[in-house]
Design a protein around this motif. Structure first.
Motif, short mmCIF file in Angstrom:
data_model
loop_
_atom_site.label_atom_id
_atom_site.label_comp_id
_atom_site.label_asym_id
_atom_site.label_seq_id
_atom_site.Cartn_x
_atom_site.Cartn_y
_atom_site.Cartn_z
N PHE A 1 -1.85 -5.95 -4.92
CA PHE A 1 -2.84 -6.31 -3.91
C PHE A 1 -3.05 -7.82 -3.89
O PHE A 1 -3.21 -8.45 -4.93
N GLY B 1 -6.07 -7.11 0.76
CA GLY B 1 -5.04 -6.64 1.66
C GLY B 1 -4.78 -5.16 1.44
O GLY B 1 -5.35 -4.55 0.53
N PHE C 1 -20.82 -6.41 -8.50
CA PHE C 1 -20.23 -5.93 -7.26
C PHE C 1 -19.83 -4.46 -7.38
O PHE C 1 -19.49 -3.98 -8.46
N TYR D 1 -17.03 -1.99 -5.21
CA TYR D 1 -16.00 -1.89 -4.20
C TYR D 1 -15.58 -0.42 -4.11
O TYR D 1 -15.66 0.33 -5.09
N GLN E 1 -12.31 2.18 -2.83
CA GLN E 1 -10.91 2.26 -2.44
C GLN E 1 -10.60 3.67 -1.96
O GLN E 1 -10.68 4.64 -2.72
N ASN F 1 -4.54 5.15 -0.60
CA ASN F 1 -3.50 4.32 0.03
C ASN F 1 -4.07 3.15 0.82
O ASN F 1 -3.48 2.71 1.81
N ARG F 2 -5.21 2.66 0.38
CA ARG F 2 -5.83 1.51 1.04
C ARG F 2 -6.19 0.44 0.02
O ARG F 2 -6.22 0.70 -1.19
N GLY F 3 -6.49 -0.74 0.51
CA GLY F 3 -7.00 -1.79 -0.35
C GLY F 3 -8.47 -1.57 -0.65
O GLY F 3 -9.12 -0.70 -0.06
N LEU F 4 -9.00 -2.34 -1.59
CA LEU F 4 -10.41 -2.22 -1.94
C LEU F 4 -11.27 -2.84 -0.85
O LEU F 4 -10.90 -3.84 -0.23
N PHE G 1 -15.26 -4.19 -0.08
CA PHE G 1 -16.54 -4.60 -0.64
C PHE G 1 -17.66 -3.70 -0.13
O PHE G 1 -17.75 -3.42 1.08
N LEU H 1 -12.32 6.20 -4.66
CA LEU H 1 -12.34 5.58 -5.98
C LEU H 1 -13.29 4.38 -5.91
O LEU H 1 -13.17 3.56 -4.99
N PHE I 1 -15.04 1.03 -7.75
CA PHE I 1 -14.89 0.04 -8.80
C PHE I 1 -16.14 -0.82 -8.90
O PHE I 1 -16.64 -1.32 -7.90
N LEU J 1 -13.56 -12.60 -12.38
CA LEU J 1 -14.25 -11.34 -12.20
C LEU J 1 -13.67 -10.32 -13.16
O LEU J 1 -12.44 -10.23 -13.32
N TRP K 1 -13.24 -6.35 -14.05
CA TRP K 1 -13.24 -5.10 -13.31
C TRP K 1 -13.40 -3.90 -14.24
O TRP K 1 -12.82 -3.87 -15.33
N ALA L 1 -12.80 0.30 -14.83
CA ALA L 1 -11.60 1.12 -14.71
C ALA L 1 -11.61 2.02 -13.48
O ALA L 1 -10.61 2.65 -13.17
#
Lengths: 114, 112
Positions: A90, A106, B34, B36, B38, B41-44, B46, B88, B90, B100, B102, B104
């Motif tokens: 990513f 992305g 923060f 986030y 997900q 099959n996508r990006g994270l 916010f 999911l 985060f 940052l 993160w 798990a």
């Protein structure tokens, strides 16, 4: 109108090959990142760039080399691909180099090394 | 060492019930926190953040999180879960440097 875009979305290749992933952001951000997400969904920072300058360079094999031609682009080149490199990569960006600012991700590039 | 813990790999909630996804952190300096999300099959994406001020932070899709300094926690909550909340999640924390940390991730499953 995609804020952070990556190409390609999928990449299937043989061990030993060299490949590149491209990332572009149109948000006017100063900072860009590369993350690796493994099969267990753990997210690991690899690199971060601020105004084209490398800021974070985590313990990543030197087969991975990021390049930032300008603030809007951060590419990732991988030499001599190994099976363990299979993951989703990513790209992300944030307004400034500060943990106060949220990151925009992305869609990811799924790399499969055979 | 700085760290973020999400103690539950998976949280199962019935649709319409309240949900909580837990997060505790350990960072140097004042924490920036923060959440986030997900989707498959996508990006994270916010959801929300705590920088300073009111301990209860409201974010996207009806989510909120409460900053608890004494317990070093930042749990994500929603009063009434939707099936579409299944994803999911985060938690991430930043402190006095610019990196940052993160968690798990916690898989949230909302059952109809």
């Amino acid at each position: 109108d995609t804020a952070v875009s990556q190409t390609p979305k999928y990449l299937v290749t043989q061990m030993g090959n060299d490949k590149s992933i491209k990332c572009e952001q149109n948000l006017g951000h100063d900072t860009m990142y590369w993350y690796k997400q493994d099969s267990k969904k753990f997210l690991k920072i690899m690199f971060s760039y601020n105004n084209k300058e490398l800021i974070i360079n985590e313990t990543v094999p030197n087969r991975f080399s990021p390049k930032s031609p300008d603030k809007a682009h951060l590419n990732l080149h991988i030499n001599s691909l190994e099976l363990g490199d299979s993951a989703v990569y990513f790209c992300a960006s944030s307004q400034l180099l500060s943990v106060r600012h949220e990151q925009f991700f992305g869609p990811g590039t799924r790399l499969t090394v055979l | 060492a700085q760290s973020v813990a999400q103690p539950e790999d998976q949280v199962n909630v019935a649709e319409g019930n309240p949900l909580t996804v837990k997060c505790t952190y350990s960072v140097s300096g004042n924490p920036y926190l923060f959440w986030y999300v997900q989707y498959p099959n996508r990006g994270l994406q916010f959801l929300l953040k705590y920088i300073t001020g009111d301990n209860l932070v409201k974010g996207s899709y009806g989510f909120e999180a409460e900053f608890n300094k004494s317990q070093t926690s930042f749990h994500l909550k929603k009063p009434s879960a939707l099936v579409s909340d299944s994803a999911l999640y985060f938690c991430a924390a930043g402190g006095s440097n610019y990196q940052l940390i993160w968690g798990a991730g916690t898989k949230l499953i909302i059952k109809p």
